[in-house]
Design a protein around this motif. Structure first.
Motif, PDB file in Angstrom:
ATOM      1  N   ILE A  49       0.777  -1.209  -0.090  1.00  0.00           N
ATOM      2  CA  ILE A  49      -0.286  -0.057   0.009  1.00  0.00           C
ATOM      3  C   ILE A  49       0.906   1.309  -0.053  1.00  0.00           C
ATOM      4  N   GLY A  50       2.389   1.243  -0.030  1.00  0.00           N
ATOM      5  CA  GLY A  50       2.925   2.475  -0.057  1.00  0.00           C
ATOM      6  C   GLY A  50       3.061   2.975   1.240  1.00  0.00           C
ATOM      7  N   CYS A  51       3.295   2.443   2.359  1.00  0.00           N
ATOM      8  CA  CYS A  51       3.067   3.042   3.593  1.00  0.00           C
ATOM      9  C   CYS A  51       4.498   3.559   4.144  1.00  0.00           C
ATOM     10  N   LYS A  53       6.494   1.814   5.738  1.00  0.00           N
ATOM     11  CA  LYS A  53       6.938   1.489   7.152  1.00  0.00           C
ATOM     12  C   LYS A  53       8.301   0.550   7.116  1.00  0.00           C
ATOM     13  N   LEU A  74       4.203  10.674   2.369  1.00  0.00           N
ATOM     14  CA  LEU A  74       4.144   9.915   1.387  1.00  0.00           C
ATOM     15  C   LEU A  74       4.099  10.702   0.188  1.00  0.00           C
ATOM     16  N   PRO A 189       2.637  -3.968   7.722  1.00  0.00           N
ATOM     17  CA  PRO A 189       1.327  -4.348   8.049  1.00  0.00           C
ATOM     18  C   PRO A 189       0.337  -5.241   7.233  1.00  0.00           C
ATOM     19  N   LYS A 190       0.709  -5.430   5.955  1.00  0.00           N
ATOM     20  CA  LYS A 190      -0.056  -6.186   5.097  1.00  0.00           C
ATOM     21  C   LYS A 190       0.593  -7.795   4.729  1.00  0.00           C
TER      22      LYS A 190
ATOM     23  N   HIS B 488      -5.362  -6.263   8.301  1.00  0.00           N
ATOM     24  CA  HIS B 488      -5.187  -5.240   7.390  1.00  0.00           C
ATOM     25  C   HIS B 488      -5.508  -5.682   6.037  1.00  0.00           C
ATOM     26  N   GLN B 489      -5.315  -6.971   5.692  1.00  0.00           N
ATOM     27  CA  GLN B 489      -5.638  -7.288   4.405  1.00  0.00           C
ATOM     28  C   GLN B 489      -7.219  -7.573   4.164  1.00  0.00           C
ATOM     29  N   MET B 492      -8.470  -3.438   4.404  1.00  0.00           N
ATOM     30  CA  MET B 492      -8.047  -2.888   3.171  1.00  0.00           C
ATOM     31  C   MET B 492      -8.806  -3.628   1.837  1.00  0.00           C
ATOM     32  N   GLY B 493      -8.722  -4.763   2.006  1.00  0.00           N
ATOM     33  CA  GLY B 493      -9.074  -5.454   0.842  1.00  0.00           C
ATOM     34  C   GLY B 493     -10.608  -5.382   0.535  1.00  0.00           C
ATOM     35  N   LYS B 497     -12.208  -3.493  -2.871  1.00  0.00           N
ATOM     36  CA  LYS B 497     -13.117  -4.173  -3.494  1.00  0.00           C
ATOM     37  C   LYS B 497     -14.413  -3.374  -3.747  1.00  0.00           C
ATOM     38  N   ASP B 505      -5.490   3.487   2.729  1.00  0.00           N
ATOM     39  CA  ASP B 505      -4.895   2.454   2.955  1.00  0.00           C
ATOM     40  C   ASP B 505      -3.824   2.860   3.926  1.00  0.00           C
ATOM     41  N   THR B 506      -3.200   4.048   3.682  1.00  0.00           N
ATOM     42  CA  THR B 506      -2.196   4.450   4.458  1.00  0.00           C
ATOM     43  C   THR B 506      -2.485   5.542   5.542  1.00  0.00           C
ATOM     44  N   CYS B 508      -3.228   5.645   8.510  1.00  0.00           N
ATOM     45  CA  CYS B 508      -3.225   4.608   9.830  1.00  0.00           C
ATOM     46  C   CYS B 508      -4.082   5.167  10.883  1.00  0.00           C
TER      47      CYS B 508
END
Lengths: 348, 517, 46, 397
Positions: A49-51, A53, A74, A189-190, B488-489, B492-493, B497, B505-506, B508
């Motif tokens: 997700i380009g965070c 981290k 970012l 995180p993912k 998170h998956q 966010m997923g 969708k 997503d970022t 936090c």
């Protein structure tokens, strides 16, 4: 296009074609699979997700200098970046046919590292853990590793006049050795980064492609690229769209240079034979020419002896004159030269 | 940018073309001919039944030279006439490459026409299109026909209407005449020839009669603009085809029983599927969306149990279940699942087939009536209707059963615990499922829970996520993410969708606040 | 010696020996040439 | 009057070289206090610049005259080239010595340059091969050069010993040159993804070796031309008498080798299937390199040697030398990293160019210093007889 036929070198000297082919074949039949159970990381770019981290964690773990802009900024992603001497890893953003995608860049820890193959002081080591590490203590700073790396990873501390060195991801070798996770993997995180044994990761990747055929392109990047890498990638889009070249080929660095290296001992082995041969032939020709000349003179003399005295004396006179002339020429030359170089002679 | 480009390459049948095919602009010529006070017959000849030939100035092709001469003589003649009037005219003799242009600059914007349900209904309901014969109530027979091999004539067969494309293929087959055979075989024309002959001549006739008629010029049908202007009926009546079923019992063919107790008769190969034909008619534009090769039962000739050449060896089971095909049940339903309203649950988790999901379609247990005997079509339809009626509507969970807030604890030391608005999210998801017949059939009370609580049995109290998702990268369960990544998956997923961009997503801290140090 | 797992390690190992052999080979050639020509008549200059 | 002009030229030369050497020293100071980053345009994507592309690649290729000339004379028995050997050996020795000198600027820690050979040999590296050969070859060239110095110094005995080694040293020189000239090309075989397909080939080492032969020959002609222009007075009769023969002979040889080179380059294109790139911009560059800087001079050399047109040959030698520089630049810089956007490409900084010119100036200065003192362009009268049959002192005894 078949650019990587490293046997193509055969022509280095037309003479040794067969010899080199034999050599290369012997090396070709030996196959190396890499360290068993070595580790790797699977980077699933569809999850990233380009965070940043991972960048932050890498910076902390490796005690690199703090960047100008903080890691939660970012906006940095707007420009494409590469690894530098202060950042072992960076995340880039790509506009793709499936929307925005992110990809982390770091050393891919090749199974047959080009940097190690290129290094003339063995500064790079492929460890049994899978990581490729660098030893500053022998590095001369030739930067051939940077030329060799297809992924443009090693960076150099150009502004260090005394102890410049290569800077590159170590896969957190000290942490892996302790049984811990690499900093970036821990921070993700993912689980866009999955750490594990490379053989397992390949299976995981295949399983994901099977389960989500629509999400992934059917390719595990790094499974075979440049002979395979410890870091492997799953992409949702064709790899060039996320800045990964798809034209690297599957030949590893040692395979690419193996042909050229294999010809070297052939040159050492055969050149002396060839050159002394040529020398001997040219030498012999000189000798024969000289002998013929001598014989011709003798024959002339013998024949002349049988001839009339007048003719004999005439022939002898002629020969004498010739000899004399030759001596005269030599003497003259010597005199001329010594006259030209009075100073040098004086010193001598 | 034209939709009326006709590539004239009629000479192709005689071998390699000497010059590039002619890029002919049909509408341009239609206008010019009209302007000159002439009609279609200026270029197209009529046959004995007063039907216009689609070819230029001939009914039948002669020799190579003859056909070539027909084009050159007639084209030049007309062009010269126009030129004589001092108007802008087409090329004449000697200007070969003005017509035979290898690199024409005109860009085609031609689009194929789809006769969708609305347009079909408008034709079927049109007062101008009369029934083919007085004996018929409806006008289907004006277009739909069968071919009689003996009389070499087409005729209308009521109740056998199908898609034109079944017979009129994109490219007409070449007739196979065995040596010694003198019989001229009749091959159905290609779809373009057939449709232009049928549609355009009808439109033209009605236009001449000054009645409400469809377009006659190329651009009238074949441009995106004109297609967008075609009127779409709000309420589309059902088709009037005879024997169109409300419900169908989809079942594999009958087999001899394998088990001992059933000694007599034949049994269905699998438990049958009660298929709501009436509802499916409304969700697809054309019949060929499913009945792509013929209107008959899929398993009759093509998709048999063992595969057949006619069905390109696609077995019946594949024909019904292929994920990638829009003609299969599963494939089409999978596309529906990709709808953002559904994709949050359906596209985040891996697709899995289970016994329960089979039973959603294939009735279990086998209906009593279908046991041990071969059924007639009517009996089957009756069983299907009964089964469909027996389906219980989905009862949504009561609000009280849905926990309002869930606190996700143990978030990394950088952040506070996350407060998850559980009920709000469930209600939002439920809202998206409302009034959807497909949803009603395939979902039960707990389906919505399973979207997130995926592996556990459907219940009001599913186990905690952390009971399965523990430490990441466990070599024993390589495909199971750790708890942090699982959350998170999943979150966010689903947001991705369902095309819900918030929170990003970022972002936090929008889910878990930063811990104060 | 430990097992060799990478082509790179294999080459590092084999090339070490090859470079040593190359040095020995060159010396060998000189010695052999001297042996071959040791019975030739010494040439007279002039 | 002619003396005045010569003196004037000498002064001008001294002034210009003085300025260059001063500038070079300033940059040298910056290089070793600020690091590479302070003086070069090198970056992480472009680790090698003009110091490798010119100082190393061109330097080594153009110093190939040493082995070609000595091989022609001592191995192939072409005695008429004898007077060209010493200048060629000296040029080669200085060339290699200054290649090593220039490397001190380019590598990060020059004091570790002996490491690959004495501390931690990385034998899988082609650069190791280059390093080892250059190290050995500089030594060989030094020994080959020493007779001139010994004659100058009057060390007769030790000179005799060295002269006896001539054949062995010559063969050694050819072996080492073949190895490292080709390996310089092979350096790039490790990066097929970075070097443009037109230049990348598994034949790269062959190309480098073959091109070094005519590079060396052309350099002998070119350098001879300059020497004749500026140092005519230092040459003895033999040298002057043989000079034209050397030029004609080398022109013919180079012409033949260059035709062979053009042929194998075309073979490479076809065998790698890269000919399709010829229509691109890089294709134009490639064709320019091959046709204008190899095929054309090959023809001019041919015509020149047939018609005994020394002037044409001398100009052609300059064209060929430029062609070699062009080729080495293309491989190391222009066609290297071709896939990068232009903003990330390399162009040398002024200071890098200053160092390269500085090195060339040093070579010329030292060359002048040695040729004006030692018997390079003439035979030392005391030793003239011994030189007649140098090969006879080799293994023959």
């Amino acid at each position: 296009m078949q650019r990587r036929k490293f046997l193509g070198l055969l022509g280095a000297a037309g003479l040794m074609t067969t010899a080199v082919a034999g050599q290369a074949q012997a090396a070709g039949s030996k196959h190396f699979e890499g360290y068993p159970d070595s580790f790797g990381v699977l980077h699933d770019t569809t999850r990233c997700i380009g965070c940043r981290k991972c960048e932050a964690a890498c910076n902390t773990v490796n005690k690199l200098p703090k960047p100008d802009k903080p890691f939660d900024d970012l906006k940095v992603l707007e420009t494409e970046r590469r690894t530098t001497d202060t950042a072992y890893t960076v995340v880039n953003k790509y506009e793709t046919s499936k929307g925005l995608k992110f990809r982390k860049i770091q050393c891919n820890h090749c199974l047959e590292p080009a940097c190690a193959s290129a290094c003339f002081v063995k500064a790079f080591t492929k460890n049994p853990t899978g990581s490729v590490t660098y030893d500053e203590s022998v590095c001369v700073g030739c930067r051939y590793c940077m030329v060799a790396c297809s992924f443009n990873i090693p960076a150099y501390t150009y502004n260090d006049p005394i102890t410049p060195k290569i800077m590159k991801c170590t896969m957190c070798q000290p942490l892996i050795a302790e049984g811990k996770l690499p900093g970036c993997v821990e921070a993700c995180p993912k689980e866009a980064l999955t750490f594990g044994k490379r053989v397992d990761l390949i299976k995981v990747a295949r399983e994901r492609i099977r389960q989500y055929p629509d999400r992934y392109v059917d390719q595990i990047y790094g499974e075979r690229e440049m002979g395979g890498t410890a870091w492997i990638y799953l992409n949702g889009v064709p790899s060039p769209e996320v800045g990964m070249r798809d034209d690297l080929g599957v030949a590893s660095a040692p395979e690419l240079t193996g042909g050229a290296l294999a010809t070297v001992p052939m040159i050492v082995g055969l050149w002396p034979v060839l050159l002394t041969g040529i020398y001997a032939v040219s030498k012999r020709k000189d000798k024969i020419a000289k002998e013929e000349k001598r014989q011709a003179v003798t024959a002339a003399l013998t024949k002349a002896a049988a001839d009339a005295e007048v003719k004999l004396s005439a022939a002898l006179t002629k020969a004498e004159v010739e000899n004399k002339k030759q001596i005269e020429v030599a003497v003259k030359k010597a005199v001329e030269e010594s006259a030209k170089q009075p100073k040098t002679e004086g010193e001598a | 940018m034209r939709a009326d480009i006709v590539k004239i390459d009629a000479m192709k049948v005689y071998g390699k073309l000497e010059l590039a095919p002619v890029t002919f602009l049909h509408d341009k010529h239609t206008d010019a001919v009209a302007k000159a006070g002439k009609d279609c017959k200026a270029c197209h000849k009529e046959d004995e039944s007063k039907r216009l030939s689609l070819t230029f100035m001939r009914l039948k092709d002669g020799s190579r030279e003859e056909v070539k001469e027909i084009y050159h003589a007639n084209c030049f003649k007309c062009h010269k006439e126009v030129k004589a009037k001092g108007e802008k005219a087409g090329p004449v003799d000697g200007e070969c490459r003005l017509c035979h242009d290898a690199k024409p600059k005109t860009v085609s914007v031609w689009k194929p026409v789809v006769l969708d349900r609305s347009l079909h209904a408008r034709h079927a309901g049109s007062k101008e299109i009369k029934p083919a014969d007085v004996q018929y109530k409806d006008n289907c027979g004006r277009c739909h026909h069968e071919f009689d091999e003996k009389t070499k004539k087409t005729f209308y067969a009521e109740g056998k209407e199908g898609n034109c494309g079944y017979c009129h293929l994109t490219q007409a087959k070449t007739p196979v005449v065995k040596p010694g055979e003198t019989v001229e075989k009749t091959i159905p024309r290609a779809i373009d020839a057939a449709s232009h002959a049928a549609c355009v001549s009808c439109h033209l006739a009605l236009t001449l009669e000054k009645k409400d008629a469809g377009p006659v010029k190329c651009a009238g049908c074949h441009t995106a603009d004109s297609q967008a202007k075609i009127k779409v009926l709000k309420e589309i009546p059902r088709m009037k085809r005879k024997g169109l079923p409300d419900a169908a019992l989809l079942a594999a063919p009958y087999l001899a029983p394998m088990k001992e107790p059933i000694k007599e008769g034949k049994v269905l190969a699998v438990n049958p599927v009660a298929f709501n034909h009436k509802v499916h008619e409304t969700v697809s534009d054309t019949c060929i969306a499913c009945h792509h090769g013929a209107m008959e039962s899929c398993s009759k000739r093509c998709h048999t149990l063992s595969g057949a050449k006619e069905g390109q060896f696609v077995l019946l089971d594949q024909a019904m279940h292929q994920q990638k095909s829009m003609r299969s049940c599963v494939g089409c339903h999978a596309v529906k699942q990709a709808d953002p309203k559904c994709a949050g649950c359906h596209k985040v988790m891996p697709q899995r087939s289970s016994e329960a999901s089979c039973a959603k379609c294939h009735a279990k247990p086998m209906p009593e009536e279908a046991k041990g005997q071969e059924l007639t079509l009517e009996q089957k339809q009756a069983i299907a209707t009964k089964m469909i009626e027996a389906r219980e509507p989905m009862v949504p969970l009561t609000v009280e059963d849905i926990p309002e807030k869930v606190v996700v604890k143990g978030v990394a030391d950088q952040y506070e615990n996350a407060e998850f608005p559980h009920r709000k999210i469930v209600m939002k998801l439920t809202e998206g499922m409302k009034d959807n017949k497909l949803v009603a059939v395939f979902h039960d009370q707990y389906s919505i829970c399973v979207g997130c609580h995926h592996m556990s049995p459907a219940s009001k109290t599913p186990p905690r996520c952390a009971s399965c998702h523990g430490k990441p990268f466990n070599p024993e369960t390589p495909n199971r993410p750790g708890v942090k990544a699982a959350f998170h998956q999943q979150c966010m997923g689903c947001h991705q969708k369902m095309k819900n961009p918030k929170p990003a997503d970022t972002a936090c801290v929008e889910c878990h606040k930063e811990k104060k140090k | 010696m430990d097992a060799i797992y990478t082509l790179h390690d294999f080459m590092l190992n084999s090339k070490n020996w090859i470079y040593i052999l190359m040095g020995l080979g060159l010396i060998m050639y000189v010695c052999w040439w001297l042996f071959l020509t040791s019975r030739d008549e010494p040439k007279r200059i002039t | 009057m002619s003396q005045d002009t010569a003196a004037g030229k000498g002064n001008l030369f001294n002034i210009i070289s003085g300025i260059i050497i001063l500038a070079g020293l300033v940059v040298t100071f910056l290089r070793f206090t600020q690091g590479l980053g302070g003086v070069t345009n090198l970056d992480n994507n472009n680790p090698w610049g003009v110091w490798i592309g010119f100082d190393l690649l061109c330097g080594v290729a153009l110093a190939a005259g040493g082995y070609t000339t000595s091989a022609a004379c001592y191995i192939f028995g072409l005695k008429r080239f004898h007077s060209a050997v010493r200048p060629a050996i000296l040029t080669a020795f200085l060339g290699y010595a200054f290649v090593v000198f220039a490397l001190h600027y380019d590598v990060g820690r020059p004091w570790r340059l002996p490491y690959p050979i004495f501390v931690s040999p990385g034998t899988t590296s082609l650069l190791f091969e280059v390093g080892l050969c250059v190290f050995l070859y500089v030594s060989v060239l030094f020994i080959e050069f020493t007779p001139a110095a010994f004659e100058w110094l009057g060390f007769k005995k030790i000179r005799k010993v060295v002269v006896k080694l001539t054949l062995a040293l010559t063969i050694m020189g050819v072996i080492l040159s073949t190895m490292h000239q080709s390996s310089l090309g092979a350096l790039f075989t490790i990066a097929p993804s970075k070097l443009h397909p037109l230049w990348y080939s598994t034949y790269l080492p062959v190309y480098f070796f073959i091109s070094s032969i005519f590079a060396g020959m052309s350099m002998v002609i070119f350098e001879g031309t300059l020497s004749h222009h500026y140092m005519h007075g230092l040459m003895d009769k033999t040298h002057l008498d043989e000079a034209d023969g050397v030029v004609l002979g080398f022109a013919r040889g180079a012409s033949m080798v260059m035709m062979g080179y053009v042929f194998i380059k075309i073979i490479g294109l076809v065998s790698d299937g890269t000919w399709q790139y010829l229509s691109s911009g890089y294709g134009l560059l490639f064709l320019t390199e091959l046709l204008c800087f190899v095929a054309l001079p090959a023809m001019l050399y041919g015509i020149g040697s047939r018609e005994k047109n020394l002037k044409l040959i001398r100009w052609t030698s300059l064209l060929t030398v430029l062609g070699i520089v062009f080729n080495r630049f293309n491989i190391s810089m222009v066609a290297f990293n071709y896939q990068l956007p232009s903003s990330q490409r390399y162009f040398p900084s002024l200071m890098e160019i200053v160092i390269s010119i500085f090195v060339v100036t040093l070579i010329v200065t030292v060359f002048r210093f040695i040729t004006t003192r030692m018997p390079i362009f003439y035979e030392h009268p005391e030793y003239a007889e011994h030189e007649e049959e140098p090969a006879a002192h080799g293994h023959g005894h």
